[in-house]
Design an enzyme around this catalytic site. Sequence first.
Site, PDB file in Angstrom:
ATOM      1  N   THR A   1      -3.967  -3.249  -4.978  1.00 49.49           N
ATOM      2  CA  THR A   1      -4.230  -4.569  -5.536  1.00 49.49           C
ATOM      3  C   THR A   1      -4.159  -5.633  -4.449  1.00 49.49           C
ATOM      4  O   THR A   1      -3.294  -5.597  -3.579  1.00 49.49           O
ATOM      5  CB  THR A   1      -3.208  -4.888  -6.635  1.00 49.49           C
TER       6      THR A   1
ATOM      7  N   ALA B   1       0.823  -1.205   0.000  1.00 46.95           N
ATOM      8  CA  ALA B   1       0.000   0.000   0.000  1.00 46.95           C
ATOM      9  C   ALA B   1       0.861   1.259   0.000  1.00 46.95           C
ATOM     10  O   ALA B   1       1.362   1.683   1.050  1.00 46.95           O
ATOM     11  CB  ALA B   1      -0.935  -0.003   1.210  1.00 46.95           C
TER      12      ALA B   1
ATOM     13  N   GLU C   1       3.137   0.761 -11.488  1.00 47.18           N
ATOM     14  CA  GLU C   1       4.580   0.772 -11.215  1.00 47.18           C
ATOM     15  C   GLU C   1       5.254   2.046 -11.713  1.00 47.18           C
ATOM     16  O   GLU C   1       6.446   2.079 -11.990  1.00 47.18           O
ATOM     17  CB  GLU C   1       5.288  -0.456 -11.835  1.00 47.18           C
TER      18      GLU C   1
END
Length: 390
Positions: free
Chosen positions: A167, A133, A371
């Site tokens: 995610t 996170a 990313e």
Amino acid sequence: MLDMTPHEALPEELLMFRESVRRFVEKELIPLESQLNAAGLLDDATAERVRERAKAAGLWLLDVPEEIGGLGLSLLPLAVFWEEVGRTTVASWVRDHGLFGPMVGPILMGLNEEQRKHYLYPVVEGKKRFCFAQTEPDAGSDPSAMRTRAIKTETGYRLNGVKRYITRAAKADFALVMAVTDPEKGARGGISCFIVDMHAPGVKLATSEKTMMGDAPCEIVLENVDIPAENLVGVEGKGFALAQGYINHGRVRQGAHAVGAAERCLALTASYVSQRKTFGEVLSERQGVQWMLADGFTEVFATRLMVYDAARKVDAGVDAKLETFMIKTFGVEMGFRVIDTCMQLHGGMGLTHDTPIERFWRDLRSYRITEGPTEVLRTTLARQILKRFA
């Protein structure tokens, strides 16, 4: 499949490893692509059968150290693995199947022994799941704008903040949370990493956003969450460096996936255009189509070498941050562009579920954002270049 890997790019044992992974993908995974549901997942029974076959094939717990039951692969063999499984939509990293066991990543491997007992080992044994996170509503690609705060207390830290687009949060037992411990230092020594149990008082899952890739990342709200001092990962203020190591691995993984996915789509497209006729002529006879294929395979070849180079440097302890930036700005964008071209050459067929191209297209589109957005990394890369040469 056309073998576009230069043999001198890999030692013999990795060439053999690559072939074993490719056989597994061809035999066990690609035939299951038509069985994926709307979310891109296999049913539980089928997924479990694949896991058992992966174990039998020696493709289990790849990045877990040998002393705790894994293969202990470094980044270069992992890149080879990710490239091969990137050739099938069944094993997309976007949707967490865990078909090859949990991937623990560099942050979990940095836990101390006491933390490993409670968190790493249960993950390896399949008893716990975790999420990472960092992203926030106002701090996605800019971690210096992070607002989640961790304030010291008598027994540890108190966390307050919101994390977004996390995610695997819905199934996680704990989260690796990045939080500001020194606002004045910010990303330069003021961000720390903490282990936060998802069932701790004050931790709440808020909205869940369904994405075009089929996954559903969540928002995590942290309201006066008290955690013990022993849940600090590493040294206070060094969390950003830990996160960058995690994200750099992710960029190499994305680049490797882009290579595998783009090469598979190019192979499907080369076969299709060799049969498809328009206006009385086979598509593959048109120079424009030939050039598209030639450029695509050339870019795949170049990206593969970039991925291997960055992975080798990371394994050798060399700072490869700029190389991972280039993998994103060149390799990941290459993957999407090539797959988009393959979809175009398939015409209406490319928009259907009859080929895996449309699912590859959605996955690779997401890589341009996750990313680190390619625009941000391109700017950061340019700044680093100017520092060196201006």
